[in-house]
Design a protein around this motif. Structure first.
Motif, PDB file in Angstrom:
ATOM      1  N   VAL A  33      64.944  28.193  19.660  1.00 26.05           N
ATOM      2  CA  VAL A  33      63.957  29.045  20.323  1.00 26.05           C
ATOM      3  C   VAL A  33      62.580  28.463  20.060  1.00 26.05           C
ATOM      4  CG1 VAL A  33      63.030  31.368  20.616  1.00 26.05           C
ATOM      5  CG2 VAL A  33      65.422  31.069  19.921  1.00 26.05           C
ATOM      6  N   ARG A  34      61.893  28.119  21.121  1.00 31.31           N
ATOM      7  CA  ARG A  34      60.553  27.527  21.031  1.00 31.31           C
ATOM      8  C   ARG A  34      59.535  28.590  21.401  1.00 31.31           C
ATOM      9  NH1 ARG A  34      57.239  24.173  24.704  1.00 31.31           N
ATOM     10  NH2 ARG A  34      56.112  22.686  23.405  1.00 31.31           N
ATOM     11  N   LEU A  35      58.694  28.941  20.435  1.00 26.73           N
ATOM     12  CA  LEU A  35      57.690  29.993  20.614  1.00 26.73           C
ATOM     13  C   LEU A  35      56.307  29.374  20.720  1.00 26.73           C
ATOM     14  CD1 LEU A  35      59.852  31.517  18.174  1.00 26.73           C
ATOM     15  CD2 LEU A  35      58.936  33.130  19.820  1.00 26.73           C
ATOM     16  N   GLN A  40      53.935  34.582  17.044  1.00 29.26           N
ATOM     17  CA  GLN A  40      55.081  34.989  17.860  1.00 29.26           C
ATOM     18  C   GLN A  40      56.400  34.660  17.157  1.00 29.26           C
ATOM     19  OE1 GLN A  40      54.844  36.694  20.959  1.00 29.26           O
ATOM     20  NE2 GLN A  40      52.805  36.911  20.074  1.00 29.26           N
ATOM     21  N   ALA A  41      56.440  33.548  16.437  1.00 27.42           N
ATOM     22  CA  ALA A  41      57.642  33.188  15.684  1.00 27.42           C
ATOM     23  C   ALA A  41      57.948  34.245  14.623  1.00 27.42           C
ATOM     24  CB  ALA A  41      57.482  31.812  15.055  1.00 27.42           C
ATOM     25  N   ARG A  42      56.923  34.713  13.925  1.00 23.75           N
ATOM     26  CA  ARG A  42      57.127  35.751  12.904  1.00 23.75           C
ATOM     27  C   ARG A  42      57.581  37.073  13.536  1.00 23.75           C
ATOM     28  NH1 ARG A  42      53.096  32.744  10.911  1.00 23.75           N
ATOM     29  NH2 ARG A  42      51.356  34.000  11.661  1.00 23.75           N
ATOM     30  N   LEU A  44      59.315  37.403  16.360  1.00 30.62           N
ATOM     31  CA  LEU A  44      60.713  37.254  16.759  1.00 30.62           C
ATOM     32  C   LEU A  44      61.621  37.256  15.533  1.00 30.62           C
ATOM     33  CD1 LEU A  44      62.730  36.966  19.053  1.00 30.62           C
ATOM     34  CD2 LEU A  44      62.488  34.495  18.838  1.00 30.62           C
ATOM     35  N   ASP A  45      61.187  36.613  14.466  1.00 33.66           N
ATOM     36  CA  ASP A  45      61.954  36.621  13.219  1.00 33.66           C
ATOM     37  C   ASP A  45      62.215  38.059  12.785  1.00 33.66           C
ATOM     38  OD1 ASP A  45      62.991  35.661  10.603  1.00 33.66           O
ATOM     39  OD2 ASP A  45      61.082  36.418   9.850  1.00 33.66           O
ATOM     40  N   LEU A  46      61.190  38.886  12.793  1.00 32.49           N
ATOM     41  CA  LEU A  46      61.333  40.287  12.399  1.00 32.49           C
ATOM     42  C   LEU A  46      62.259  41.033  13.351  1.00 32.49           C
ATOM     43  CD1 LEU A  46      60.544  42.561  10.474  1.00 32.49           C
ATOM     44  CD2 LEU A  46      58.559  42.972  11.943  1.00 32.49           C
ATOM     45  N   MET A  47      62.113  40.794  14.643  1.00 32.60           N
ATOM     46  CA  MET A  47      62.972  41.451  15.627  1.00 32.60           C
ATOM     47  C   MET A  47      64.442  41.099  15.394  1.00 32.60           C
ATOM     48  SD  MET A  47      60.884  41.132  19.199  1.00 32.60           S
ATOM     49  CE  MET A  47      61.901  42.254  20.140  1.00 32.60           C
ATOM     50  N   GLY A  75      61.144  27.458  16.394  1.00 30.29           N
ATOM     51  CA  GLY A  75      60.113  26.443  16.233  1.00 30.29           C
ATOM     52  C   GLY A  75      58.928  26.715  17.131  1.00 30.29           C
ATOM     53  N   VAL A  76      57.854  25.995  16.880  1.00 31.42           N
ATOM     54  CA  VAL A  76      56.626  26.116  17.659  1.00 31.42           C
ATOM     55  C   VAL A  76      56.191  24.723  18.097  1.00 31.42           C
ATOM     56  CG1 VAL A  76      55.897  28.230  16.478  1.00 31.42           C
ATOM     57  CG2 VAL A  76      55.165  26.010  15.602  1.00 31.42           C
TER      58      VAL A  76
END
Length: 145
Positions: A33-35, A40-42, A44-47, A75-76
Motif C-alpha cells: 500500500v503506497r500512501l 496517512q500511513a499512520r 491507515l495503520d490505526l484503521m 510505504g510512502v
C-alpha cells in the motif's frame, strides 16, 4: 502484464483501502500500500488495527525487517522503490508508482475532490499509453464504469 483498476468517487479513500486490503489478504494475496505521506500511513495503520475487532490484518512498514514475511506492507513516496511483494499494489499517492510494472495488479483509489481527480486522470493516461488493461469502478455506487 500489470492490470490496473481505478476506484473513482471514493468518499473515504483510507476506508476503501482498508476494505480492499482486508479482502485481498483474506484471499491469500500479498499487498503493498503506497500512501501519500507518513500522516496517512499512520492513519491507515490505526484503521487496520481497529476496523474489525475480531480480525487481524498483519502489516508493517516496507522498511521493516519483517516486511518480506508480512503479507501487507505500507510505504510512502521516497521509500517505495523496493517492495518485498509483487502481487498487488494499492496506490493512494498522486503520482505513478515507481516499479508498478513489477506487480500483477495496481489499484488506484481516487477521492471525490477535483484536486485528487486531476492527478488520477494523468495516471490513467500514463497507464493507457503503456497499453495496460484498465478497469474503472465507481466506489460510492459500487458499480463498474
Amino acid at each position: 502484464m500489470t492490470k490496473v483498476q481505478f476506484y473513482h468517487n471514493t468518499p473515504d479513500r483510507l476506508a476503501l483501502a482498508c476494505e480492499l486490503v482486508a479482502r485481498a489478504h483474506a484471499g491469500g494475496r500479498q499487498v503493498a500500500v503506497r500512501l501519500p505521506d507518513g500522516v496517512q500511513a499512520r492513519k491507515l495503520d490505526l484503521m487496520m488495527w481497529t476496523s474489525d475487532p475480531l480480525a487481524f490484518l498483519p502489516h508493517v512498514s516496507n522498511n521493516s525487517p519483517l516486511a518480506a514475511e508480512t503479507p501487507v506492507v505500507l510505504g510512502v513516496p521516497g521509500s517505495d522503490t523496493d517492495w518485498p511483494h509483487t502481487d498487488l499494489l494499492v496506490n493512494l499517492a498522486e503520482d505513478l508508482p515507481p516499479g508498478f510494472d513489477r506487480f500483477r495488479m495496481v489499484v488506484e483509489i481516487v477521492g471525490q475532490a477535483e484536486a485528487e481527480k486531476a492527478p488520477a486522470r494523468h495516471r490513467w493516461m500514463q497507464y493507457k499509453a503503456r497499453e495496460l488493461p484498465l478497469k474503472a469502478f465507481d466506489a460510492e455506487r459500487r458499480v463498474a464504469l
